[in-house]
Enzyme design. Structure first.
Site, PDB file in Angstrom:
ATOM      1  N   ARG A  48       0.854  -1.184   0.000  1.00 32.29           N
ATOM      2  CA  ARG A  48       0.000   0.000   0.000  1.00 32.29           C
ATOM      3  C   ARG A  48       0.888   1.231   0.000  1.00 32.29           C
ATOM      4  NH1 ARG A  48      -3.501  -2.754  -1.541  1.00 32.29           N
ATOM      5  NH2 ARG A  48      -5.576  -3.107  -0.671  1.00 32.29           N
TER       6      ARG A  48
ATOM      7  N   GLU B 112      -3.476   7.478  -4.765  1.00 30.14           N
ATOM      8  CA  GLU B 112      -3.845   6.949  -6.095  1.00 30.14           C
ATOM      9  C   GLU B 112      -5.131   7.593  -6.594  1.00 30.14           C
ATOM     10  OE1 GLU B 112      -3.897   2.666  -5.865  1.00 30.14           O
ATOM     11  OE2 GLU B 112      -1.938   2.649  -4.920  1.00 30.14           O
TER      12      GLU B 112
ATOM     13  N   HIS C 176      -1.026  -0.005 -10.035  1.00 27.60           N
ATOM     14  CA  HIS C 176      -1.645  -0.901  -9.044  1.00 27.60           C
ATOM     15  C   HIS C 176      -2.232  -2.150  -9.711  1.00 27.60           C
ATOM     16  CE1 HIS C 176      -3.692  -1.031  -4.816  1.00 27.60           C
ATOM     17  NE2 HIS C 176      -3.422  -2.248  -5.255  1.00 27.60           N
TER      18      HIS C 176
HETATM   19  C1  GLV Z   1      -4.960  -5.288  -3.755  1.00 27.33           C
HETATM   20  O1  GLV Z   1      -4.283  -4.327  -3.662  1.00 27.33           O
HETATM   21  C2  GLV Z   1      -5.600  -5.959  -2.668  1.00 27.33           C
HETATM   22  O2  GLV Z   1      -5.468  -5.551  -1.492  1.00 27.33           O
HETATM   23  O3  GLV Z   1      -6.291  -6.951  -2.936  1.00 27.33           O
END
Ligand code: GLV
Length: 326
Positions: free
Chosen positions: A240, A269, A287
């Site tokens: 993250r 983001e 991402h």
């Molecule tokens: C993706 O970033 C997730 O947390 O599944």
């Protein structure tokens, strides 16, 4: 009248999941492939049994308050930092996630970023596309070796552990730091060495982040931590964005405090610190950690299953706040 539960979905999911949801629920959903506003989510949850949402939806108490009869918040992600789980717990609303099914896919992505940052693949690609390449050169785009290098894993949960066979496949030495330390037997059988975070940062050639985002991990890595890293080291973040202080990372990349980075996640983001768009020593992906057809389908089916179970008053399989049933 249908006895199917009413579900509100904030954005279209893979076809197999859509078929399950259409067949087994009275589905309402965002008709467009874009983020919904908070207002739109509030309107969407009114009168439904279940909310199926994404990591890009911030689900706070105001949204939960819009439907006191809501039976579940099912997140299409393993991370659930986008949901105010405490508020949901107070309201006795189960919150669910999609663990396990994206572990290998996300580790693949982290390793792809590591290889790319080390071997300057994206940078080379950008250069070749300028048509300025004059042919092979002994000093061109020299990167750093991955094989036999030291990898430091910040966090050894499911995805951190999935980095191990990948790293060992490249004969890397692996250090880890984790909230709880493994037993000596586990460390020996996994072939990993525990380090305090500062020592891991000092000794690693690659540092890869695999912790969940919470108040103890926000800005875990910032200017002080980058200063501890080797100048030839690369940072990889597929976890993250806010675990890394992005402004401090920009400074570290600009000043050569560290050599490079491979990023899949960002603090705000879809916005990035503006300098990241210009820096050549960073690989920036949008991402896509869990982004394969197979994995997104499994995540969707799991999120649908969690949502449907809770709507039917059953214990959802992937509950993150079991204390509501205590
Ligand atoms: C993706 O970033 C997730 O947390 O599944």
């Amino acid at each position: 009248m249908s006895d199917k539960p009413k579900i509100f979905l904030t954005r279209e999911l893979p076809p197999e999941t859509m078929a399950i949801l259409r067949e087994q629920s009275e589905l309402t959903m965002n008709p467009e492939d874009r983020y919904l506003t908070k207002r739109e989510i509030i309107e969407g949850v009114a009168g439904v049994d279940g909310l199926l949402c994404l990591l890009t939806d911030t689900i706070d108490d105001e949204i939960l308050a819009a439907n006191p009869a809501l039976k579940v918040v099912s997140n299409f992600a393993v991370g659930f930092n986008n949901i105010d789980v405490e508020a949901a717990t107070v309201r006795k609303i189960p919150v669910t996630n999609t663990p396990g099914v994206l572990t290998d896919t996300t580790a693949d992505m982290a390793f792809a970023l590591l290889l790319d940052a080390a071997r300057r693949v994206s940078e080379g690609d950008r250069f070749v596309r300028t048509q300025a390449w004059q042919g092979w050169g002994p000093l061109q785009f020299l990167g750093s070796d991955v094989s036999n290098a030291t990898l430091g894993l910040v966090g050894l949960g499911r995805i951190g552990r999935a980095m191990l066979p990948r790293a060992h496949g490249f004969s890397m030495k692996v250090l880890y730091w984790n909230r709880t330390r493994l037993t000596e037997q586990e460390e020996a059988s996994l072939n990993v060495t525990y380090c305090e975070l500062d020592d891991l940062l000092k000794e690693s050639d690659f540092v890869s982040v695999h912790v969940a985002l919470n108040e103890t991990t926000r800005h875990l890595l910032g200017a002080r931590e980058f200063a501890l890293m080797k100048p030839q080291a690369c940072l990889v973040n597929s976890a993250r964005g806010p675990v890394v202080d992005e402004k401090a990372l920009v400074t570290a990349l600009q000043s050569g405090t560290i050599a490079g980075a491979g990023l899949d996640v960002y603090e705000q983001e879809p916005l990035l610190e503006p300098e990241l768009y210009e820096l050549d020593n960073v690989v920036i992906a949008p991402h896509l950690g869990s982004g394969t057809i197979g994995t997104r389908t499994k995540m969707g089916n799991m999120a649908a299953e969690n949502c449907l179970a809770a709507c039917h008053g059953q214990l959802p399989p992937n509950l993150v706040n079991p204390q509501i049933y205590a």
